[in-house]
Design a protein around this motif. Structure first.
Motif, PDB file in Angstrom:
ATOM      1  N   MET A 161       0.838  -1.191   0.000  1.00  0.00           N
ATOM      2  CA  MET A 161       0.000   0.000   0.000  1.00  0.00           C
ATOM      3  C   MET A 161       0.882   1.253   0.000  1.00  0.00           C
ATOM      4  N   GLY A 162       0.651   2.152  -0.957  1.00  0.00           N
ATOM      5  CA  GLY A 162       1.443   3.371  -1.039  1.00  0.00           C
ATOM      6  C   GLY A 162       0.973   4.436  -0.056  1.00  0.00           C
ATOM      7  N   ASP A 163       1.773   5.494   0.076  1.00  0.00           N
ATOM      8  CA  ASP A 163       1.427   6.565   1.017  1.00  0.00           C
ATOM      9  C   ASP A 163       0.135   7.283   0.636  1.00  0.00           C
ATOM     10  N   GLY A 164      -0.133   7.389  -0.651  1.00  0.00           N
ATOM     11  CA  GLY A 164      -1.367   8.047  -1.097  1.00  0.00           C
ATOM     12  C   GLY A 164      -2.588   7.358  -0.515  1.00  0.00           C
ATOM     13  N   CYS A 165      -2.608   6.038  -0.602  1.00  0.00           N
ATOM     14  CA  CYS A 165      -3.734   5.251  -0.082  1.00  0.00           C
ATOM     15  C   CYS A 165      -3.800   5.375   1.441  1.00  0.00           C
ATOM     16  N   LEU A 166      -2.623   5.301   2.061  1.00  0.00           N
ATOM     17  CA  LEU A 166      -2.534   5.338   3.522  1.00  0.00           C
ATOM     18  C   LEU A 166      -3.081   6.664   4.069  1.00  0.00           C
ATOM     19  N   TYR A 167      -2.665   7.762   3.447  1.00  0.00           N
ATOM     20  CA  TYR A 167      -3.019   9.072   4.000  1.00  0.00           C
ATOM     21  C   TYR A 167      -4.349   9.615   3.488  1.00  0.00           C
ATOM     22  N   ASP A 168      -4.816   9.097   2.369  1.00  0.00           N
ATOM     23  CA  ASP A 168      -6.108   9.572   1.863  1.00  0.00           C
ATOM     24  C   ASP A 168      -7.271   8.745   2.400  1.00  0.00           C
ATOM     25  N   ASN A 169      -6.967   7.642   3.079  1.00  0.00           N
ATOM     26  CA  ASN A 169      -8.050   6.837   3.626  1.00  0.00           C
ATOM     27  C   ASN A 169      -8.890   7.688   4.582  1.00  0.00           C
ATOM     28  N   GLY A 170     -10.196   7.640   4.392  1.00  0.00           N
ATOM     29  CA  GLY A 170     -11.096   8.382   5.278  1.00  0.00           C
ATOM     30  C   GLY A 170     -11.330   9.824   4.877  1.00  0.00           C
ATOM     31  N   VAL A 171     -10.623  10.294   3.851  1.00  0.00           N
ATOM     32  CA  VAL A 171     -10.828  11.681   3.402  1.00  0.00           C
ATOM     33  C   VAL A 171     -12.257  11.838   2.893  1.00  0.00           C
ATOM     34  N   GLN A 172     -12.938  12.874   3.388  1.00  0.00           N
ATOM     35  CA  GLN A 172     -14.311  13.141   2.947  1.00  0.00           C
ATOM     36  C   GLN A 172     -14.342  14.467   2.206  1.00  0.00           C
ATOM     37  N   TYR A 173     -15.051  14.469   1.100  1.00  0.00           N
ATOM     38  CA  TYR A 173     -15.099  15.695   0.316  1.00  0.00           C
ATOM     39  C   TYR A 173     -16.453  15.802  -0.382  1.00  0.00           C
ATOM     40  N   GLY A 174     -16.696  16.952  -0.937  1.00  0.00           N
ATOM     41  CA  GLY A 174     -17.970  17.182  -1.625  1.00  0.00           C
ATOM     42  C   GLY A 174     -18.482  18.571  -1.334  1.00  0.00           C
ATOM     43  N   LYS A 175     -19.683  18.827  -1.783  1.00  0.00           N
ATOM     44  CA  LYS A 175     -20.278  20.157  -1.715  1.00  0.00           C
ATOM     45  C   LYS A 175     -20.290  20.743  -0.300  1.00  0.00           C
ATOM     46  N   GLY A 176     -20.716  19.947   0.685  1.00  0.00           N
ATOM     47  CA  GLY A 176     -20.860  20.463   2.041  1.00  0.00           C
ATOM     48  C   GLY A 176     -19.579  20.384   2.858  1.00  0.00           C
ATOM     49  N   PHE A 177     -18.475  20.001   2.241  1.00  0.00           N
ATOM     50  CA  PHE A 177     -17.228  19.815   2.976  1.00  0.00           C
ATOM     51  C   PHE A 177     -16.208  20.875   2.601  1.00  0.00           C
ATOM     52  N   ARG A 178     -15.256  21.069   3.520  1.00  0.00           N
ATOM     53  CA  ARG A 178     -14.234  22.064   3.257  1.00  0.00           C
ATOM     54  C   ARG A 178     -13.472  21.676   1.992  1.00  0.00           C
TER      55      ARG A 178
END
Ligand SMILES: [Zn+2]
Length: 195
Positions: free
Chosen positions: A51-68
């Motif tokens: 597993m690369g660092d991108g996967c490790l650190y982006d896990n759980g990232v939430q995004y979209g219209k109502g998010f920062r």
């Protein structure tokens, strides 16, 4: 004669009162207010030894219209990446009750590994791998601490960690991990992912 009129008046008054009462009762109750819904997308990693660092650190990232954060990372992160962008939609009550913490399930190569355990493993990998890699495999294993995980997974987890350690050694020799900031830079991603 007068008395008859009084009786009629009283009867009419009673009828009117009964009608008003029955109308009040049959009035349909308003459905409970659900409030505005919160829509978004969460990145769920797939835990595997390479597993690369991108996967490790982006896990759980939430995004979209109502998010920062309005846009997510470009997936896949790398050739090994099996991250998924999971869309979600919750009412504010559900969010209040912790729904945002339970979007989807993190999968892994460890058979039947529960999502919560996979999340804990990701946290430990991040904590340990933020420091220089231990000199030998046993030190790396001790730092992650497989004993913190439930019995049925411990053995498979040790095999997983030994494979990961070999991968990290190889990666270090090849010039170190990709800079994390590279993966976090928002790029122009296709809007197709936002369902
Ligand atoms: Zn990924």
């Amino acid at each position: 004669m007068n008395q008859i009129w009084i009786v009629i008046a009283v009867l009419v008054a009673l009828l009117i009162i009964m009608r008003i009462r029955s109308r009040r009762k049959s009035k349909p109750r308003r459905p409970p207010a659900t409030g505005p819904r919160i829509h978004g997308i969460q990145v769920n990693a797939f835990v595997l030894p390479r597993m690369g660092d991108g996967c490790l650190y982006d896990n759980g990232v939430q995004y979209g219209k109502g998010f920062r954060r309005k846009e997510g990372p470009v997936l896949p992160h790398d050739a090994e990446c099996r991250c998924q962008a999971v869309p979600f939609s919750f009412t504010s009550t559900e969010v209040f009750n912790g729904a945002l913490r339970n979007v989807g399930n993190i999968q892994s190569t460890i058979p039947d590994f529960p999502g919560a355990a996979a999340a804990m493993l990701i946290d430990r990998l991040k904590a340990v791998e933020a420091h220089p890699l231990p000199e030998d495999e046993s030190a790396y294993l001790a730092a992650i601490g497989p004993s913190a995980f439930a019995d049925p997974y411990r053995h498979t987890l040790e095999a997983f960690l030994s494979e990961r350690y070999a991968y990290l050694r190889l990666r270090n020799r090849a010039g170190g991990p990709a800079r994390i900031s590279d993966n976090l830079t928002p790029t122009d991603m296709e809007s197709a992912e936002t369902t």
